[in-house]
Motif scaffolding. Structure first.
Motif, PDB file in Angstrom:
ATOM      1  N   TRP A 197       0.888  -1.201   0.103  1.00 58.14           N
ATOM      2  CA  TRP A 197      -0.019   0.019  -0.106  1.00 58.14           C
ATOM      3  C   TRP A 197       0.820   1.358   0.037  1.00 58.14           C
ATOM      4  N   PRO A 203       2.476   3.899  -5.326  1.00 56.05           N
ATOM      5  CA  PRO A 203       1.282   4.791  -5.657  1.00 56.05           C
ATOM      6  C   PRO A 203       0.562   3.663  -6.792  1.00 56.05           C
ATOM      7  N   VAL A 246      -2.133   1.588  -5.148  1.00 54.30           N
ATOM      8  CA  VAL A 246      -3.043   2.282  -4.512  1.00 54.30           C
ATOM      9  C   VAL A 246      -4.004   2.559  -5.629  1.00 54.30           C
ATOM     10  N   MET A 247      -3.547   3.148  -6.734  1.00 57.37           N
ATOM     11  CA  MET A 247      -4.336   3.547  -7.948  1.00 57.37           C
ATOM     12  C   MET A 247      -5.042   2.302  -8.409  1.00 57.37           C
ATOM     13  N   THR A 279      -7.936   1.948  -6.009  1.00 61.06           N
ATOM     14  CA  THR A 279      -8.864   3.150  -5.997  1.00 61.06           C
ATOM     15  C   THR A 279      -9.907   2.983  -7.060  1.00 61.06           C
ATOM     16  N   TYR A 321      -3.147   7.999  -2.439  1.00 62.08           N
ATOM     17  CA  TYR A 321      -2.487   7.970  -3.624  1.00 62.08           C
ATOM     18  C   TYR A 321      -1.766   9.266  -4.006  1.00 62.08           C
ATOM     19  N   ASP A 322      -2.424  10.483  -3.714  1.00 69.54           N
ATOM     20  CA  ASP A 322      -1.999  11.808  -3.726  1.00 69.54           C
ATOM     21  C   ASP A 322      -0.855  12.055  -2.858  1.00 69.54           C
ATOM     22  N   GLU A 350       1.235   9.708  -1.425  1.00 70.79           N
ATOM     23  CA  GLU A 350       2.487   8.884  -1.904  1.00 70.79           C
ATOM     24  C   GLU A 350       3.168   9.598  -3.083  1.00 70.79           C
ATOM     25  N   ARG A 351       2.241  10.038  -3.988  1.00 65.47           N
ATOM     26  CA  ARG A 351       2.733  10.661  -5.235  1.00 65.47           C
ATOM     27  C   ARG A 351       3.575  11.824  -5.016  1.00 65.47           C
TER      28      ARG A 351
END
Length: 99
Positions: free
Chosen positions: A62, A65, A68-69, A72, A91-92, A94-95
């Motif tokens: 997790w 990214p 996670v995407m 999502t 995600y945001d 992590e990015r």
């Protein structure tokens, strides 16, 4: 990745797992009203996905990214919009941390 960010991401993933149960409870209500067996398949799918998300929330997967995407999008298309919101936030974060 620092441990503070990792803890935030684990919290958001767990929140998404618990929020998966909201659509499941809605499907259970519709099942009680209509007695349609199609809702049972939906409830089973949502509960299995929620259990997977909750069981694996603390794993290192997790923290990636792309993973996670992927989840999502699965949550968005197969479960609903509400559980995908915390995953989008994770995600945001992590990015941004990867930059």
């Amino acid at each position: 990745m620092d441990s503070k960010l990792a803890k935030k991401i684990v919290f958001e993933v767990r929140l998404a797992g618990w929020l998966c149960l909201l659509p499941a409870s809605g499907m259970l209500f519709l099942y009680k009203l209509t007695q349609g067996t199609g809702f049972l398949w939906g409830i089973g799918l949502v509960v299995l996905l929620a259990a997977y998300i909750l069981a694996t929330a603390a794993t290192d997967r997790w923290q990636q990214p792309a993973f996670v995407m992927r989840w999502t999008l699965i949550a968005l298309f197969f479960i609903g919009f509400i559980p995908s919101i915390p995953l989008l936030v994770a995600y945001d974060q992590e990015r941004k941390a990867g930059q």
